[in-house]
Scaffold this active site. Structure first.
Site, PDB file in Angstrom:
ATOM      1  N   ALA A 236      58.293  62.577  64.317  1.00  0.00           N
ATOM      2  CA  ALA A 236      57.823  63.965  64.249  1.00  0.00           C
ATOM      3  C   ALA A 236      57.971  64.523  62.829  1.00  0.00           C
ATOM      4  O   ALA A 236      57.372  65.555  62.502  1.00  0.00           O
ATOM      5  CB  ALA A 236      58.614  64.825  65.225  1.00  0.00           C
TER       6      ALA A 236
ATOM      7  N   GLY B 182      67.967  58.004  58.450  1.00  0.00           N
ATOM      8  CA  GLY B 182      69.253  58.641  58.707  1.00  0.00           C
ATOM      9  C   GLY B 182      69.044  60.070  59.130  1.00  0.00           C
ATOM     10  O   GLY B 182      67.909  60.476  59.357  1.00  0.00           O
TER      11      GLY B 182
ATOM     12  N   ALA C  31      71.956  65.505  64.760  1.00  0.00           N
ATOM     13  CA  ALA C  31      72.674  66.682  65.263  1.00  0.00           C
ATOM     14  C   ALA C  31      73.452  66.446  66.578  1.00  0.00           C
ATOM     15  O   ALA C  31      74.639  66.802  66.637  1.00  0.00           O
ATOM     16  CB  ALA C  31      71.708  67.854  65.418  1.00  0.00           C
TER      17      ALA C  31
ATOM     18  N   ARG D 157      61.053  72.755  65.603  1.00  0.00           N
ATOM     19  CA  ARG D 157      60.274  71.573  65.982  1.00  0.00           C
ATOM     20  C   ARG D 157      60.471  71.321  67.478  1.00  0.00           C
ATOM     21  O   ARG D 157      61.587  71.390  67.972  1.00  0.00           O
ATOM     22  CB  ARG D 157      60.721  70.352  65.177  1.00  0.00           C
ATOM     23  CG  ARG D 157      59.936  69.114  65.553  1.00  0.00           C
ATOM     24  CD  ARG D 157      60.226  67.949  64.639  1.00  0.00           C
ATOM     25  NE  ARG D 157      59.673  68.144  63.302  1.00  0.00           N
ATOM     26  CZ  ARG D 157      60.220  67.635  62.205  1.00  0.00           C
ATOM     27  NH1 ARG D 157      61.327  66.954  62.273  1.00  0.00           N
ATOM     28  NH2 ARG D 157      59.653  67.840  61.041  1.00  0.00           N
TER      29      ARG D 157
ATOM     30  N   ASP E  27      66.335  40.183  55.998  1.00  0.00           N
ATOM     31  CA  ASP E  27      65.744  41.374  55.394  1.00  0.00           C
ATOM     32  C   ASP E  27      64.224  41.353  55.579  1.00  0.00           C
ATOM     33  O   ASP E  27      63.531  40.506  55.018  1.00  0.00           O
ATOM     34  CB  ASP E  27      66.100  41.383  53.899  1.00  0.00           C
ATOM     35  CG  ASP E  27      65.759  42.715  53.259  1.00  0.00           C
ATOM     36  OD1 ASP E  27      64.861  43.418  53.764  1.00  0.00           O
ATOM     37  OD2 ASP E  27      66.397  43.039  52.235  1.00  0.00           O
TER      38      ASP E  27
ATOM     39  N   ASN F 250      63.539  63.247  67.619  1.00  0.00           N
ATOM     40  CA  ASN F 250      65.009  63.325  67.767  1.00  0.00           C
ATOM     41  C   ASN F 250      65.569  62.616  68.999  1.00  0.00           C
ATOM     42  O   ASN F 250      65.829  63.246  70.022  1.00  0.00           O
ATOM     43  CB  ASN F 250      65.462  64.793  67.842  1.00  0.00           C
ATOM     44  CG  ASN F 250      65.238  65.502  66.541  1.00  0.00           C
ATOM     45  OD1 ASN F 250      65.479  64.947  65.472  1.00  0.00           O
ATOM     46  ND2 ASN F 250      64.762  66.728  66.617  1.00  0.00           N
TER      47      ASN F 250
ATOM     48  N   LYS G   8      56.096  57.571  57.031  1.00  0.00           N
ATOM     49  CA  LYS G   8      55.699  57.392  58.434  1.00  0.00           C
ATOM     50  C   LYS G   8      54.195  57.590  58.576  1.00  0.00           C
ATOM     51  O   LYS G   8      53.521  56.855  59.287  1.00  0.00           O
ATOM     52  CB  LYS G   8      56.449  58.373  59.332  1.00  0.00           C
ATOM     53  CG  LYS G   8      57.919  58.053  59.518  1.00  0.00           C
ATOM     54  CD  LYS G   8      58.104  56.771  60.296  1.00  0.00           C
ATOM     55  CE  LYS G   8      59.541  56.490  60.663  1.00  0.00           C
ATOM     56  NZ  LYS G   8      59.726  55.121  61.171  1.00  0.00           N
TER      57      LYS G   8
ATOM     58  N   LYS H 210      82.180  66.502  66.091  1.00  0.00           N
ATOM     59  CA  LYS H 210      82.954  67.659  65.611  1.00  0.00           C
ATOM     60  C   LYS H 210      83.735  68.296  66.758  1.00  0.00           C
ATOM     61  O   LYS H 210      84.908  68.664  66.604  1.00  0.00           O
ATOM     62  CB  LYS H 210      82.013  68.698  64.991  1.00  0.00           C
ATOM     63  CG  LYS H 210      81.471  68.253  63.633  1.00  0.00           C
ATOM     64  CD  LYS H 210      80.476  69.261  63.083  1.00  0.00           C
ATOM     65  CE  LYS H 210      79.818  68.745  61.811  1.00  0.00           C
ATOM     66  NZ  LYS H 210      78.823  69.669  61.267  1.00  0.00           N
TER      67      LYS H 210
ATOM     68  N   TYR I  24      60.412  60.633  53.812  1.00  0.00           N
ATOM     69  CA  TYR I  24      60.528  59.859  55.050  1.00  0.00           C
ATOM     70  C   TYR I  24      59.295  60.109  55.923  1.00  0.00           C
ATOM     71  O   TYR I  24      58.696  59.177  56.471  1.00  0.00           O
ATOM     72  CB  TYR I  24      61.816  60.280  55.765  1.00  0.00           C
ATOM     73  CG  TYR I  24      61.977  59.769  57.174  1.00  0.00           C
ATOM     74  CD1 TYR I  24      62.361  58.449  57.423  1.00  0.00           C
ATOM     75  CD2 TYR I  24      61.782  60.616  58.267  1.00  0.00           C
ATOM     76  CE1 TYR I  24      62.528  57.991  58.724  1.00  0.00           C
ATOM     77  CE2 TYR I  24      61.954  60.167  59.564  1.00  0.00           C
ATOM     78  CZ  TYR I  24      62.330  58.849  59.788  1.00  0.00           C
ATOM     79  OH  TYR I  24      62.492  58.406  61.083  1.00  0.00           O
TER      80      TYR I  24
HETATM   81  P1  NAD Z   1      68.538  52.876  63.250  1.00  0.00           P
HETATM   82  O1  NAD Z   1      68.785  53.175  61.821  1.00  0.00           O
HETATM   83  O2  NAD Z   1      69.682  52.862  64.184  1.00  0.00           O
HETATM   84  O3  NAD Z   1      67.769  51.484  63.377  1.00  0.00           O
HETATM   85  C1  NAD Z   1      66.942  50.991  62.387  1.00  0.00           C
HETATM   86  C2  NAD Z   1      67.390  49.582  62.106  1.00  0.00           C
HETATM   87  O4  NAD Z   1      66.539  49.015  61.111  1.00  0.00           O
HETATM   88  C3  NAD Z   1      68.825  49.497  61.552  1.00  0.00           C
HETATM   89  O5  NAD Z   1      69.649  48.718  62.391  1.00  0.00           O
HETATM   90  C4  NAD Z   1      68.663  48.861  60.190  1.00  0.00           C
HETATM   91  O6  NAD Z   1      69.692  47.967  59.828  1.00  0.00           O
HETATM   92  C5  NAD Z   1      67.329  48.136  60.357  1.00  0.00           C
HETATM   93  N1  NAD Z   1      66.745  47.860  59.057  1.00  0.00           N
HETATM   94  C6  NAD Z   1      66.593  48.735  58.022  1.00  0.00           C
HETATM   95  N2  NAD Z   1      66.085  48.108  56.964  1.00  0.00           N
HETATM   96  C7  NAD Z   1      65.901  46.808  57.341  1.00  0.00           C
HETATM   97  C8  NAD Z   1      65.410  45.663  56.666  1.00  0.00           C
HETATM   98  N3  NAD Z   1      65.012  45.723  55.402  1.00  0.00           N
HETATM   99  N4  NAD Z   1      65.367  44.488  57.347  1.00  0.00           N
HETATM  100  C9  NAD Z   1      65.800  44.411  58.628  1.00  0.00           C
HETATM  101  N5  NAD Z   1      66.259  45.466  59.320  1.00  0.00           N
HETATM  102  C10 NAD Z   1      66.315  46.653  58.673  1.00  0.00           C
HETATM  103  O7  NAD Z   1      67.409  53.896  63.745  1.00  0.00           O
HETATM  104  P2  NAD Z   1      66.905  54.285  65.213  1.00  0.00           P
HETATM  105  O8  NAD Z   1      67.384  55.642  65.504  1.00  0.00           O
HETATM  106  O9  NAD Z   1      67.192  53.180  66.170  1.00  0.00           O
HETATM  107  O10 NAD Z   1      65.327  54.395  64.934  1.00  0.00           O
HETATM  108  C11 NAD Z   1      64.434  53.344  65.191  1.00  0.00           C
HETATM  109  C12 NAD Z   1      63.043  53.729  64.692  1.00  0.00           C
HETATM  110  O11 NAD Z   1      62.615  54.946  65.290  1.00  0.00           O
HETATM  111  C13 NAD Z   1      62.964  53.968  63.176  1.00  0.00           C
HETATM  112  O12 NAD Z   1      61.742  53.472  62.705  1.00  0.00           O
HETATM  113  C14 NAD Z   1      62.984  55.459  63.048  1.00  0.00           C
HETATM  114  O13 NAD Z   1      62.347  55.906  61.879  1.00  0.00           O
HETATM  115  C15 NAD Z   1      62.225  55.879  64.300  1.00  0.00           C
HETATM  116  N6  NAD Z   1      62.579  57.254  64.711  1.00  0.00           N
HETATM  117  C16 NAD Z   1      63.825  57.502  65.204  1.00  0.00           C
HETATM  118  C17 NAD Z   1      64.159  58.796  65.586  1.00  0.00           C
HETATM  119  C18 NAD Z   1      65.524  59.114  66.132  1.00  0.00           C
HETATM  120  O14 NAD Z   1      65.739  60.281  66.449  1.00  0.00           O
HETATM  121  N7  NAD Z   1      66.435  58.169  66.262  1.00  0.00           N
HETATM  122  C19 NAD Z   1      63.211  59.837  65.471  1.00  0.00           C
HETATM  123  C20 NAD Z   1      61.966  59.536  64.943  1.00  0.00           C
HETATM  124  C21 NAD Z   1      61.655  58.228  64.589  1.00  0.00           C
END
Ligand code: NAD
Length: 327
Positions: free
Chosen positions: A120, A77, A194, A284, A51, A179, A154, A201, A150
């Site tokens: 974003a 999420g 999405a 967006r 963690d 996204n 950021k 779906k 969220y």
């Molecule tokens: P994801 O949720 O698949 O990956 C994030 C990972 O962080 C998860 O596996 C989760 O278990 C881990 N995590 C969370 N809390 C934790 C903790 N306390 N200790 C250790 N691990 C922990 O998300 P993703 O889509 O791979 O996104 C990666 C990054 O990119 C994130 O910071 C997210 O905010 C950013 N982001 C993603 C998107 C997108 O569209 N996917 C868009 C904008 C920003």
């Protein structure tokens, strides 16, 4: 000498793809996450479960001067998780603590450069009310007014990484992802985005049926295929530009257009039913002027190419689950 990389959030969607890419480049990779990757065996040389909110744990995994550090771990999420308000305290507390811990541990190890994935979602809500003309230029961030906690977290963390640059001579790099989608990402359970939700779906719908789409379907977004996200991430970390910079696609579509694209890919006869649901901003799109200018690169793949690969992967997952239930 073999180069070393640390990927925080390696058990997640983008982190999993990033590990694969770094392994292809010959890095020795340590991945850290609360959990193993759900959909693939990790290729990391060392994968530590733990963690990142725990400072002692963070110091123990940042035990050397990694050549490259990518901080992607976050409590996140899709719209169903971020916009209901029910998870606000967790989202802010968990993600901010991770960033405070990881950045400080890197600084104490005299690691100079950490990549941070912002989103974003930190752009002001008032610039994203017109679905046809959203403003997501990097310098439109202030005065700040994200539409979710969220997004606020950021924004705080972006500033934290850049403050360490100013005060401690670090060279952190900040990207604002727009996204990201692709195979091996969450596709059910409420945290999916999405493109994955639509693909699921449609894959589950019977010919002649309907799929439900949240809102009036006219809200707009752009979506970036994960391989291009990883490419942009690596390029930014290795560049001389600190950011913040958008990493996203400029191909904007309405949510109903996205749904129709998936329906067409499936070759099924399916209708769209727009229903009330959590939405986020009206419009967006990525604005790629800055990344073009500073990195001489921008994402270029057409949405349909990435959606085609993603739909096939999710359909495979849906079929697998269905067959398991039958067995
Ligand atoms: P994801 O949720 O698949 O990956 C994030 C990972 O962080 C998860 O596996 C989760 O278990 C881990 N995590 C969370 N809390 C934790 C903790 N306390 N200790 C250790 N691990 C922990 O998300 P993703 O889509 O791979 O996104 C990666 C990054 O990119 C994130 O910071 C997210 O905010 C950013 N982001 C993603 C998107 C997108 O569209 N996917 C868009 C904008 C920003």
């Amino acid at each position: 000498m073999t180069k070393t990389a640390l990927v925080c959030g390696a058990g997640g969607f983008i982190g999993g793809h990033l590990v694969k890419r770094l392994k292809k480049e010959g890095f020795w990779v340590r991945g850290v996450d609360l959990k193993f990757h759900e959909y693939c065996e990790t290729e990391a040389d060392d994968f530590v479960i733990g963690d990142l909110r725990d400072q002692q744990f963070v110091r123990s995994v940042i035990d050397r001067r990694f050549d490259e550090v990518y901080q992607l771990a976050a409590d996140m999420g899709g719209a169903g998780y971020i916009f209901t308000g029910e998870n606000d305290a967790d989202i802010m507390h968990n993600s901010a603590t991770i960033n405070l811990n990881v950045l400080d541990a890197c600084h104490k190890r005299t690691i100079k450069r950490v990549f941070y994935s912002s989103s974003a979602c930190m752009y002001p809500e008032h610039n994203q009310l017109d679905p046809d003309n959203p403003n997501c230029a990097e310098d439109s961030a202030y005065p700040a007014n994200p539409d979710s906690e969220y997004g606020w977290e950021k924004l705080f963390s972006e500033r934290l990484y850049l403050a360490y640059n100013r005060n401690y001579g670090m060279q952190n790099r900040v990207a604002r992802y727009h996204n990201i989608f692709g195979p091996e990402g969450t596709w059910d359970g409420g945290k999916e985005k999405a493109p994955a939700a639509m693909s699921r779906k449609v894959a589950m719908a019977a010919d002649g049926g309907k799929i439900e789409v949240w809102g009036d379907g006219k809200q707009t977004r752009s979506f970036l295929y994960v391989d291009e996200c990883v490419e942009g991430t690596i390029r930014l970390l290795r560049s001389e530009f600190e950011g913040p910079v958008n990493i996203g696609s400029e191909e904007m579509v309405s949510i109903n257009q996205l749904a129709q694209m998936v329906i067409d890919l499936s070759e099924k006869d399916i209708g769209i039913e727009n229903i009330p649901g959590p939405l986020g901003v009206r419009g967006r799109n990525s604005d790629n002027r800055l990344i073009r200018d500073r990195l001489g690169w921008e994402p270029s793949q057409a949405l349909i190419d990435g959606m085609s690969v993603t739909y096939d992967w999710i359909k495979g997952q849906v079929d697998k689950k269905h067959n398991q239930k039958k067995a």
